[in-house]
Scaffold this active site. Structure first.
Site, PDB file in Angstrom:
ATOM      1  N   GLU A 248       0.802  -1.227   0.000  1.00 44.17           N
ATOM      2  CA  GLU A 248       0.000   0.000   0.000  1.00 44.17           C
ATOM      3  C   GLU A 248       0.837   1.280   0.000  1.00 44.17           C
ATOM      4  O   GLU A 248       0.425   2.282  -0.565  1.00 44.17           O
ATOM      5  CB  GLU A 248      -0.952   0.009   1.194  1.00 44.17           C
ATOM      6  CG  GLU A 248      -2.018  -1.068   1.079  1.00 44.17           C
ATOM      7  CD  GLU A 248      -3.065  -0.949   2.168  1.00 44.17           C
ATOM      8  OE1 GLU A 248      -3.696   0.111   2.280  1.00 44.17           O
ATOM      9  OE2 GLU A 248      -3.246  -1.918   2.919  1.00 44.17           O
ATOM     10  N   HIS A 264       8.053 -26.435   4.996  1.00 43.22           N
ATOM     11  CA  HIS A 264       7.374 -27.654   4.565  1.00 43.22           C
ATOM     12  C   HIS A 264       6.763 -27.502   3.182  1.00 43.22           C
ATOM     13  O   HIS A 264       6.019 -28.375   2.737  1.00 43.22           O
ATOM     14  CB  HIS A 264       6.316 -28.047   5.609  1.00 43.22           C
ATOM     15  CG  HIS A 264       6.932 -28.309   6.963  1.00 43.22           C
ATOM     16  ND1 HIS A 264       7.430 -29.540   7.337  1.00 43.22           N
ATOM     17  CD2 HIS A 264       7.205 -27.464   7.988  1.00 43.22           C
ATOM     18  CE1 HIS A 264       7.940 -29.454   8.561  1.00 43.22           C
ATOM     19  NE2 HIS A 264       7.831 -28.201   8.974  1.00 43.22           N
ATOM     20  N   LYS A 358     -13.431  -0.113  -4.464  1.00 40.53           N
ATOM     21  CA  LYS A 358     -14.625   0.097  -3.628  1.00 40.53           C
ATOM     22  C   LYS A 358     -15.701   0.841  -4.425  1.00 40.53           C
ATOM     23  O   LYS A 358     -16.883   0.560  -4.288  1.00 40.53           O
ATOM     24  CB  LYS A 358     -14.260   0.859  -2.346  1.00 40.53           C
ATOM     25  CG  LYS A 358     -13.480  -0.019  -1.359  1.00 40.53           C
ATOM     26  CD  LYS A 358     -13.171   0.686  -0.038  1.00 40.53           C
ATOM     27  CE  LYS A 358     -12.436  -0.242   0.916  1.00 40.53           C
ATOM     28  NZ  LYS A 358     -12.023   0.362   2.168  1.00 40.53           N
TER      29      LYS A 358
HETATM   30  O1  PA5 Z   1      -5.359   0.225   4.126  1.00 39.20           O
HETATM   31  C1  PA5 Z   1      -6.474   0.352   3.627  1.00 39.20           C
HETATM   32  O2  PA5 Z   1      -6.910   1.417   3.157  1.00 39.20           O
HETATM   33  C2  PA5 Z   1      -7.390  -0.839   3.568  1.00 39.20           C
HETATM   34  O3  PA5 Z   1      -6.705  -2.014   3.856  1.00 39.20           O
HETATM   35  C3  PA5 Z   1      -8.575  -0.635   4.520  1.00 39.20           C
HETATM   36  O4  PA5 Z   1      -8.144  -0.688   5.857  1.00 39.20           O
HETATM   37  C4  PA5 Z   1      -9.620  -1.706   4.255  1.00 39.20           C
HETATM   38  O5  PA5 Z   1     -10.106  -1.576   2.946  1.00 39.20           O
HETATM   39  C5  PA5 Z   1     -10.780  -1.638   5.224  1.00 39.20           C
HETATM   40  O6  PA5 Z   1     -11.248  -0.328   5.347  1.00 39.20           O
HETATM   41  P1  PA5 Z   1     -11.535   0.233   6.804  1.00 39.20           P
HETATM   42  O7  PA5 Z   1     -10.227   0.147   7.524  1.00 39.20           O
HETATM   43  O8  PA5 Z   1     -12.003   1.629   6.595  1.00 39.20           O
HETATM   44  O9  PA5 Z   1     -12.575  -0.666   7.380  1.00 39.20           O
END
Ligand code: PA5
Length: 367
Positions: A248, A264, A358
């Site tokens: 990310e 393994h 999303k």
């Molecule tokens: O890092 C991110 O943006 C995602 O992994 C979010 O955490 C994930 O999509 C879930 O969203 P939220 O944390 O708002 O529930």
């Protein structure tokens, strides 16, 4: 340790102002505030909301995805190390396991409060009479919690979920302490925060490459796919956090696995596709006091694989106790992923793919 020549950008890791210029949304500042975030998170968890009755609990489930879901993995590892005798597990999906009912505590955790999988599980948990605590910066989860009279912990909004990691995990631990399920954890988080305060100087953008281990690891990763290995427990959780942060922050593919399980199966997989294997950099996470057989496995594995992959590096956790070591390594990985992003010319903050995904999923004809 062997290497292939990686693709290096002309990024000067010793030039704080140009590194800052490549970080327009200020992820470096959010990271340097992390120790403070931990302290605030503990006080949020201590706030005087009415909590469920702990009597007769059989287990604890944390429902959450991505940057929110990792909080459950951390709570599970830390609670076990603190001696909690109940199982704690994370649900990352749409379905709450059938055995989760009224004798379970369920934390529903979503930074935005709008994650559909988490909302679905929250609804199922409420329908089964589970003892719920919700945690978000707002969103539908806050609204639903208020509608159903479920205790809700509100954390500050305006940062990325992965950067709100302290806000997401520490209040859950504080709740477990307030419910009398574990002891001394708030104090331990506060003490860890003061250790991380020192680390934030060491890992800071102003600390030159030679004295900054996170910048050095990041520089070595340029041009490679990071594969992060931890060992079961704290380091397994940390490895998955590092992997997600590389994805990310730096927008690179990254994978993780754990000892001893990887011996393994995955160890064999580095035997073929020679050119491809050379593009991977294995990062092995270590900690003092690891299981002696795990230490031996790591030594043997490094010996067996060092000619098959591009690079192998080892990073060892520092700290006087389990929590300090876990948070130290997570903090190390967070900084490393941001420096890798900057070295690759990526803005660490936005995650356009997740936003786009999303948005597409929300289109009515795709449901
Ligand atoms: O890092 C991110 O943006 C995602 O992994 C979010 O955490 C994930 O999509 C879930 O969203 P939220 O944390 O708002 O529930």
């Amino acid at each position: 340790v062997t290497g292939v020549s990686g693709r290096f950008n002309d990024v000067n890791m010793d030039h704080p102002s140009s590194l800052r210029a490549s970080d327009p949304s200020g992820m470096l500042d959010v990271l340097s505030d992390f120790p403070d975030q931990l302290l605030q998170a503990v006080s949020i968890g201590r706030s005087k909301i009415e909590l469920p009755d702990p009597e007769g609990l059989r287990g604890i489930a944390v429902v959450g995805m991505g940057g929110s879901g990792i909080s459950g993995d951390v709570v599970s590892a830390v609670a076990a190390a603190a001696g909690l005798s109940l199982p704690v597990f994370t649900v990352k999906g749409y379905e709450l396991p059938p055995y989760v009912g009224s004798d379970f505590l369920v934390f529903a955790v979503s930074y935005s409060g709008n994650t559909e999988e988490t909302l679905d599980c929250f609804e199922q948990a409420a329908g089964r009479g589970a003892r719920l605590v919700a945690l978000s910066s707002g969103g539908q989860l806050a609204e639903e919690a208020s509608r159903l009279g479920v205790p809700h912990l509100r954390v500050p909004s305006g940062i990325q979920p992965r950067a709100a990691f302290g806000y997401l995990f520490a209040p859950q631990l504080a709740v477990l302490e307030r419910m009398g399920l574990i002891e001394g954890i708030c104090r331990a988080v506060e003490e860890a925060a003061s250790v991380l305060e020192e680390r934030s100087m060491e890992y800071s953008v102003d600390t030159p490459l030679d004295e900054n281990p996170t910048k050095r690891v990041a520089k070595d990763l340029v041009g490679y796919v990071p594969v992060v290995y931890g060992s079961e427990g704290a380091l397994e959780v940390t490895a998955s956090r590092w992997k997600a942060q590389f994805n990310e922050m730096a927008k690179v593919p990254s994978f993780c696995n754990r000892f001893p399980e990887l011996n393994h199966n995955e160890t064999v997989g580095w035997s073929n596709l020679e050119d491809v294997c050379k593009r991977f950099h294995l990062l092995v996470l270590r900690q003092p006091g690891e299981h002696p057989r795990v230490s031996r496995r790591i030594r043997v594995t490094v010996e067996l694989l060092h000619e098959s992959v591009g690079h192998i590096s080892q990073v060892c956790a520092r700290g006087d106790n389990y929590l300090e070591r876990l948070l130290d390594l997570i903090y190390f990985g967070d900084y490393t992923s941001v420096y890798l992003a900057l070295a690759l010319g990526q803005d660490p903050t936005p995650v356009k793919r997740i936003d786009e995904l999303k948005r597409l999923l929300a289109e009515p004809d795709r449901r």
